[in-house]
Motif scaffolding. Structure first.
Motif, short mmCIF file in Angstrom:
data_model
loop_
_atom_site.label_atom_id
_atom_site.label_comp_id
_atom_site.label_asym_id
_atom_site.label_seq_id
_atom_site.Cartn_x
_atom_site.Cartn_y
_atom_site.Cartn_z
N ILE A 182 7.81 11.09 -12.54
CA ILE A 182 7.31 10.00 -12.06
C ILE A 182 8.40 9.03 -11.86
CG2 ILE A 182 5.88 7.94 -12.35
CD1 ILE A 182 4.26 10.22 -14.13
N ILE A 183 8.51 8.17 -10.95
CA ILE A 183 9.42 7.17 -10.57
C ILE A 183 8.82 5.76 -11.28
CG2 ILE A 183 11.02 6.03 -8.75
CD1 ILE A 183 10.56 8.42 -7.03
N ILE A 184 7.65 5.43 -10.63
CA ILE A 184 7.26 4.09 -10.96
C ILE A 184 5.80 4.27 -11.45
CG2 ILE A 184 6.49 2.02 -10.19
CD1 ILE A 184 9.45 2.14 -10.30
N GLN A 185 5.38 3.53 -12.40
CA GLN A 185 4.04 3.62 -13.14
C GLN A 185 3.63 2.18 -13.27
OE1 GLN A 185 3.03 6.38 -16.24
NE2 GLN A 185 1.82 7.33 -15.00
N LYS A 186 2.48 1.83 -12.88
CA LYS A 186 1.92 0.39 -13.08
C LYS A 186 0.48 0.34 -13.47
CE LYS A 186 4.97 -1.87 -9.56
NZ LYS A 186 5.60 -2.75 -10.48
N LYS A 187 0.11 -0.34 -14.81
CA LYS A 187 -0.99 -0.18 -15.48
C LYS A 187 -1.94 -1.47 -14.87
CE LYS A 187 -2.60 0.48 -20.28
NZ LYS A 187 -1.97 0.17 -21.49
N VAL A 188 -3.09 -1.05 -14.67
CA VAL A 188 -4.30 -1.96 -14.23
C VAL A 188 -5.36 -2.00 -15.06
CG1 VAL A 188 -5.59 -2.52 -12.05
CG2 VAL A 188 -3.62 -1.24 -11.71
N LEU A 189 -5.79 -3.16 -15.51
CA LEU A 189 -7.08 -3.58 -16.07
C LEU A 189 -8.28 -3.51 -15.25
CD1 LEU A 189 -8.42 -4.63 -19.00
CD2 LEU A 189 -8.20 -6.96 -17.88
N ILE A 190 -8.98 -2.55 -15.59
CA ILE A 190 -10.50 -2.29 -14.72
C ILE A 190 -11.41 -3.62 -14.97
CG2 ILE A 190 -12.28 -0.63 -14.58
CD1 ILE A 190 -10.47 1.42 -15.46
N GLY A 191 -11.78 -3.69 -16.23
CA GLY A 191 -12.56 -4.99 -16.35
C GLY A 191 -14.18 -4.71 -15.61
N GLY A 192 -14.82 -5.49 -14.91
CA GLY A 192 -15.98 -5.22 -14.45
C GLY A 192 -16.07 -4.98 -12.97
N LYS A 193 -14.82 -4.45 -12.59
CA LYS A 193 -14.68 -3.84 -10.89
C LYS A 193 -15.64 -3.08 -10.62
CE LYS A 193 -9.59 -5.39 -11.03
NZ LYS A 193 -9.67 -5.56 -12.32
N THR A 194 -15.96 -3.27 -9.30
CA THR A 194 -16.62 -2.03 -8.62
C THR A 194 -15.55 -1.15 -8.15
OG1 THR A 194 -16.42 -3.04 -6.40
CG2 THR A 194 -18.30 -3.58 -7.69
N GLN A 195 -15.99 0.20 -7.73
CA GLN A 195 -15.14 1.23 -7.19
C GLN A 195 -14.23 0.53 -6.06
OE1 GLN A 195 -16.28 4.47 -5.13
NE2 GLN A 195 -14.48 5.65 -5.77
N GLU A 196 -15.02 -0.03 -5.12
CA GLU A 196 -14.53 -0.63 -4.07
C GLU A 196 -13.23 -1.68 -4.22
OE1 GLU A 196 -15.86 -1.42 0.46
OE2 GLU A 196 -16.66 -2.87 -0.87
N GLU A 197 -13.53 -2.44 -5.34
CA GLU A 197 -12.76 -3.45 -5.72
C GLU A 197 -11.33 -2.80 -6.34
OE1 GLU A 197 -15.65 -7.25 -6.57
OE2 GLU A 197 -15.35 -5.83 -8.16
N LEU A 198 -11.56 -1.81 -7.28
CA LEU A 198 -10.82 -0.84 -7.95
C LEU A 198 -9.68 -0.32 -6.89
CD1 LEU A 198 -9.42 -0.57 -10.57
CD2 LEU A 198 -11.08 1.54 -10.95
N ILE A 199 -10.57 0.27 -5.72
CA ILE A 199 -9.64 1.00 -4.82
C ILE A 199 -8.52 0.01 -3.89
CG2 ILE A 199 -9.84 1.99 -2.34
CD1 ILE A 199 -12.40 3.29 -3.39
N ILE A 200 -9.02 -1.27 -3.87
CA ILE A 200 -8.43 -2.18 -2.94
C ILE A 200 -7.27 -2.65 -3.82
CG2 ILE A 200 -8.63 -4.40 -1.88
CD1 ILE A 200 -11.43 -3.94 -1.22
N GLU A 201 -7.56 -3.04 -4.82
CA GLU A 201 -6.52 -3.33 -6.10
C GLU A 201 -5.48 -2.25 -6.24
OE1 GLU A 201 -5.60 -5.51 -10.16
OE2 GLU A 201 -7.84 -4.97 -9.66
N THR A 202 -5.83 -1.10 -6.53
CA THR A 202 -4.77 -0.16 -6.84
C THR A 202 -3.94 0.44 -5.58
OG1 THR A 202 -6.42 1.56 -6.59
CG2 THR A 202 -5.98 0.78 -8.65
N LYS A 203 -4.79 0.24 -4.34
CA LYS A 203 -3.82 0.67 -3.29
C LYS A 203 -2.75 -0.35 -3.01
CE LYS A 203 -6.06 4.44 -1.88
NZ LYS A 203 -5.39 5.69 -2.19
#
Length: 254
Positions: A182-203
């Motif tokens: 791995i070169i880069i890793q970034k952590k994301v808080l999931i919270g109350g997100k829907t899958q679509e919201e999580l896809i958009i944010e992580t992408k």
């Protein structure tokens, strides 16, 4: 640095992500071509009718209609269509007539003289000729915190498993599945997100991570993170039962 992207004709989120990546890549980098394979959301090539039936069967009518509408809309939208975006940005579309590991495919990609390959939603397993084609290597983006959640649809699985965090990982491709250093890793808080919201944010965060990785590679400042096989988890495509459990836990697709 000359970059070739390898991706698929995903009609939902990909075009806007490539556009964003194009806008934030370091000035020393240039996307000189883009391989766009046929879309295969189930991890293998299937006919359009079979994909549609499978989507309906596993995810239900509401999910099916939501993404059917998005699919139709993408066909008429310059913002959602990958090929139209490439034309607009002046990025050559590399059309392959056979599997990416085929000798003709390898030679065609090699003719663009890439220093680096970047797989974004790549839907074929790469073998040595592709992995070793570019002198700076081959990168892949995975929207999870490797070595956990290797495999398909990590945004679904982290929600179903009620994780608190997910993330993105940019890594060098090797002969395994999501197993390279791995070169880069970034952590994301999931919270109350829907899958679509999580896809958009992580992408979006993933595009930023790719740009950061490219800069590190160009400046020889990469410090690799171990992708420890002993800590891996792997998930395949969800079943109808998995989707039912997802919903029972109060998770939403959109």
């Amino acid at each position: 640095m000359r970059i070739v992207i390898i991706t698929q004709d995903e009609p939902f989120y990909l075009a806007q992500n490539i556009k964003y990546l194009y806008s934030i890549l370091p000035s020393h980098s240039q996307i000189v071509g883009c391989v766009v394979n046929d879309v295969s959301p189930f991890g293998k090539k299937e006919s359009f009718i079979k994909k549609a039936k499978k989507t309906y069967s596993i995810f239900g009518i509401k999910f099916f209609l939501h993404y059917a509408f998005m699919f139709i809309k993408s066909k008429f939208s310059k913002k959602k269509n990958v090929i139209k975006l490439l034309n607009k940005l002046g990025i050559p579309f590399i059309r392959l007539e056979s599997n990416i590991n085929n000798e003709d495919s390898v030679d065609k990609i090699k003719s663009y003289n890439p220093d680096l390959l970047i797989s974004i939603l790549g839907n074929q397993i790469f073998k040595e000729p592709i992995i070793e084609l570019a002198p700076k290597g081959c990168l892949n983006l995975h929207t999870a915190l490797l070595p956990e959640y290797r495999g398909l649809m990590p945004t679904f699985w982290v929600l179903k498993n009620e994780e608190r965090y997910t993330g993105v990982s940019v890594f060098f491709v090797d002969l395994g599945i999501d197993s390279g250093p791995i070169i880069i890793q970034k952590k994301v808080l999931i919270g109350g997100k829907t899958q679509e919201e999580l896809i958009i944010e992580t992408k979006k965060i993933g595009m930023e991570a790719i740009a950061e990785a490219v800069d590190k590679i160009q400046n020889n400042t990469v410090e690799l993170i171990e992708n420890d096989d002993s800590k891996k988890t792997y998930f395949s495509f969800p079943t109808k039962q998995d989707v039912q459990e997802f919903k029972k836990k109060g998770k939403k697709f959109f």
